[in-house]
Scaffold this motif. Structure first.
Motif, PDB file in Angstrom:
ATOM      1  N   UNK A 130       0.787  -1.217   0.000  1.00 30.54           N
ATOM      2  CA  UNK A 130       0.000   0.000   0.000  1.00 30.54           C
ATOM      3  C   UNK A 130       0.819   1.267   0.000  1.00 30.54           C
ATOM      4  N   UNK A 131       2.107   1.176  -0.318  1.00 32.23           N
ATOM      5  CA  UNK A 131       2.967   2.351  -0.325  1.00 32.23           C
ATOM      6  C   UNK A 131       2.816   3.178  -1.593  1.00 32.23           C
ATOM      7  N   UNK A 132       2.432   2.543  -2.698  1.00 33.02           N
ATOM      8  CA  UNK A 132       2.259   3.242  -3.970  1.00 33.02           C
ATOM      9  C   UNK A 132       0.928   2.825  -4.570  1.00 33.02           C
ATOM     10  N   UNK A 133       0.426   3.640  -5.500  1.00 32.48           N
ATOM     11  CA  UNK A 133      -0.841   3.303  -6.151  1.00 32.48           C
ATOM     12  C   UNK A 133      -0.583   2.454  -7.399  1.00 32.48           C
ATOM     13  N   UNK A 134      -1.670   2.146  -8.100  1.00 31.02           N
ATOM     14  CA  UNK A 134      -1.561   1.239  -9.243  1.00 31.02           C
ATOM     15  C   UNK A 134      -0.757   1.851 -10.385  1.00 31.02           C
ATOM     16  N   UNK A 135      -0.943   3.125 -10.666  1.00 31.53           N
ATOM     17  CA  UNK A 135      -0.223   3.775 -11.748  1.00 31.53           C
ATOM     18  C   UNK A 135       1.274   3.831 -11.447  1.00 31.53           C
ATOM     19  N   UNK A 136       1.627   4.168 -10.216  1.00 35.38           N
ATOM     20  CA  UNK A 136       3.028   4.194  -9.849  1.00 35.38           C
ATOM     21  C   UNK A 136       3.655   2.800  -9.934  1.00 35.38           C
ATOM     22  N   UNK A 137       2.894   1.780  -9.547  1.00 36.98           N
ATOM     23  CA  UNK A 137       3.401   0.410  -9.636  1.00 36.98           C
ATOM     24  C   UNK A 137       3.643   0.009 -11.089  1.00 36.98           C
ATOM     25  N   UNK A 138       2.739   0.408 -11.975  1.00 38.19           N
ATOM     26  CA  UNK A 138       2.924   0.100 -13.395  1.00 38.19           C
ATOM     27  C   UNK A 138       4.158   0.805 -13.955  1.00 38.19           C
ATOM     28  N   UNK A 139       4.316   2.075 -13.635  1.00 39.12           N
ATOM     29  CA  UNK A 139       5.463   2.825 -14.146  1.00 39.12           C
ATOM     30  C   UNK A 139       6.786   2.245 -13.642  1.00 39.12           C
ATOM     31  N   UNK A 140       6.824   1.904 -12.363  1.00 38.59           N
ATOM     32  CA  UNK A 140       8.049   1.335 -11.805  1.00 38.59           C
ATOM     33  C   UNK A 140       8.295  -0.083 -12.313  1.00 38.59           C
ATOM     34  N   UNK A 141       7.215  -0.834 -12.559  1.00 35.10           N
ATOM     35  CA  UNK A 141       7.377  -2.207 -13.018  1.00 35.10           C
ATOM     36  C   UNK A 141       7.787  -2.314 -14.474  1.00 35.10           C
ATOM     37  N   UNK A 142       7.312  -1.403 -15.306  1.00 39.58           N
ATOM     38  CA  UNK A 142       7.628  -1.487 -16.724  1.00 39.58           C
ATOM     39  C   UNK A 142       8.989  -0.877 -17.044  1.00 39.58           C
ATOM     40  N   UNK A 143       9.548  -0.099 -16.144  1.00 44.33           N
ATOM     41  CA  UNK A 143      10.841   0.547 -16.403  1.00 44.33           C
ATOM     42  C   UNK A 143      11.973  -0.454 -16.631  1.00 44.33           C
ATOM     43  N   UNK A 144      12.149  -1.487 -15.793  1.00 43.44           N
ATOM     44  CA  UNK A 144      13.219  -2.459 -16.066  1.00 43.44           C
ATOM     45  C   UNK A 144      13.051  -3.182 -17.395  1.00 43.44           C
ATOM     46  N   UNK A 145      11.817  -3.515 -17.769  1.00 43.56           N
ATOM     47  CA  UNK A 145      11.585  -4.170 -19.053  1.00 43.56           C
ATOM     48  C   UNK A 145      11.918  -3.236 -20.215  1.00 43.56           C
ATOM     49  N   UNK A 146      11.555  -1.980 -20.099  1.00 44.98           N
ATOM     50  CA  UNK A 146      11.875  -1.007 -21.144  1.00 44.98           C
ATOM     51  C   UNK A 146      13.385  -0.847 -21.284  1.00 44.98           C
ATOM     52  N   UNK A 147      14.101  -0.805 -20.178  1.00 42.97           N
ATOM     53  CA  UNK A 147      15.550  -0.685 -20.247  1.00 42.97           C
ATOM     54  C   UNK A 147      16.167  -1.902 -20.929  1.00 42.97           C
ATOM     55  N   UNK A 148      15.640  -3.088 -20.633  1.00 42.83           N
ATOM     56  CA  UNK A 148      16.123  -4.303 -21.286  1.00 42.83           C
ATOM     57  C   UNK A 148      15.861  -4.258 -22.787  1.00 42.83           C
ATOM     58  N   UNK A 149      14.663  -3.867 -23.173  1.00 37.39           N
ATOM     59  CA  UNK A 149      14.329  -3.823 -24.591  1.00 37.39           C
ATOM     60  C   UNK A 149      15.127  -2.754 -25.325  1.00 37.39           C
ATOM     61  N   UNK A 150      15.364  -1.629 -24.679  1.00 40.03           N
ATOM     62  CA  UNK A 150      16.163  -0.574 -25.304  1.00 40.03           C
ATOM     63  C   UNK A 150      17.608  -1.041 -25.551  1.00 40.03           C
ATOM     64  N   UNK A 151      18.133  -1.886 -24.677  1.00 41.64           N
ATOM     65  CA  UNK A 151      19.493  -2.399 -24.880  1.00 41.64           C
ATOM     66  C   UNK A 151      19.579  -3.346 -26.062  1.00 41.64           C
ATOM     67  N   UNK A 152      18.467  -4.017 -26.398  1.00 44.78           N
ATOM     68  CA  UNK A 152      18.493  -5.021 -27.463  1.00 44.78           C
ATOM     69  C   UNK A 152      17.936  -4.509 -28.799  1.00 44.78           C
ATOM     70  N   UNK A 153      17.111  -3.495 -28.779  1.00 50.65           N
ATOM     71  CA  UNK A 153      16.461  -3.046 -30.005  1.00 50.65           C
ATOM     72  C   UNK A 153      17.437  -2.276 -30.883  1.00 50.65           C
ATOM     73  N   UNK A 154      17.246  -2.410 -32.165  1.00 54.44           N
ATOM     74  CA  UNK A 154      18.057  -1.654 -33.104  1.00 54.44           C
ATOM     75  C   UNK A 154      17.386  -0.323 -33.396  1.00 54.44           C
TER      76      UNK A 154
END
Length: 255
Positions: A130-154
């Motif tokens: 209950x420390x963060x809301x749903x939108x904050x959880x989504x933003x924080x959760x998708x950030x590591x995946x985006x960083x991974x994809x940015x490292x691999x995408x051309x």
């Protein structure tokens, strides 16, 4: 006619007996069957609402989990390379599809383990606490995946979907939407997987050509070259410790 009537009568009696047995069995077992009910209504407790939303979110994630694993992780590259390897060896269905998919899934979890751990630490656990809301959880959760994809995408693939989406030209990576990043990442992964597959085909293709030339020089035209070359390809793959080299190369390629 009497025999036919007797057969029909016997079938009817047997059917009635089976129905009676089933009804007796269900009546005796009715008391031990658990009851599951779903209630829809108003609630005065915020805890009930939170639990309900968590259950709905869990079911949604479970329904989309296969697509998520395929689209935004290393699974695409690994499974395509394994498919190329099997075709290069000419072993048809060996290893079986279940083994290849299972191995690709295990390697995917191995490669993505630091990212999943980070998502759990930074997004899932704070949201459940209950420390963060749903939108904050989504933003924080998708950030590591985006960083991974940015490292691999051309960049060329990413630019293609940015232009196709007709969005404003992004200035930083944060300005690129996730729905634009994912297709660019997918075609980049397919490109790399096909490059690795082409490299795998070269030594096995040389063996096929040598075996075909030897068979033609010996006049054995009716003997399929694939049947003769396949044991030599398997022997070569085992001697060079092929599984070790391929898996090592795949894991390092995501570094």
């Amino acid at each position: 006619m009497r025999k036919v009537h007797r057969k029909i009568l016997s079938i009817i009696l047997i059917s009635i007996g089976i129905i009676l047995l089933l009804s007796c069995f269900t009546s005796t077992q009715a008391q031990t069957i658990p009851k599951v009910s779903l209630q829809i209504g108003d609630t005065n407790s915020s805890g009930n609402l939170s639990s309900t939303m968590q259950i709905l979110l869990l079911f949604t994630i479970l329904a989309l989990a296969p697509s998520i694993i395929i689209m935004v992780t290393s699974f695409i590259r690994i499974i395509v390379v394994f498919s190329f390897l099997r075709h290069a060896l000419g072993t048809q269905q060996m290893p079986p599809n279940q083994v290849m998919a299972g191995l690709a899934l295990i390697l995917t979890f191995f490669i993505m383990a630091p990212i999943f751990t980070r998502i759990n630490t930074e997004a899932v656990q704070p949201y459940l606490a209950g420390e963060i809301n749903q939108k904050q959880a989504y933003d924080l959760g998708v950030t590591p995946l985006r960083e991974f994809m940015f490292r691999q995408v051309r960049e060329k693939d990413l630019e293609l979907f940015v232009n196709l989406s007709k969005i404003e030209k992004p200035k930083t990576q944060k300005d690129i939407p996730t729905y634009v990043l994912i297709p660019g990442f997918i075609i980049s992964e397919l490109r790399i997987a096909f490059q690795i597959g082409f490299t795998l085909f070269i030594p096995f293709l040389i063996i096929d050509m040598v075996v075909a030339s030897v068979l033609m020089s010996m006049g054995m035209l009716m003997l399929p070259p694939i049947m003769v070359s396949m044991p030599f390809k398997i022997l070569l793959f085992v001697l060079v410790d092929g599984w070790y080299l391929i898996i090592k190369s795949l894991v390092i390629s995501f570094g």
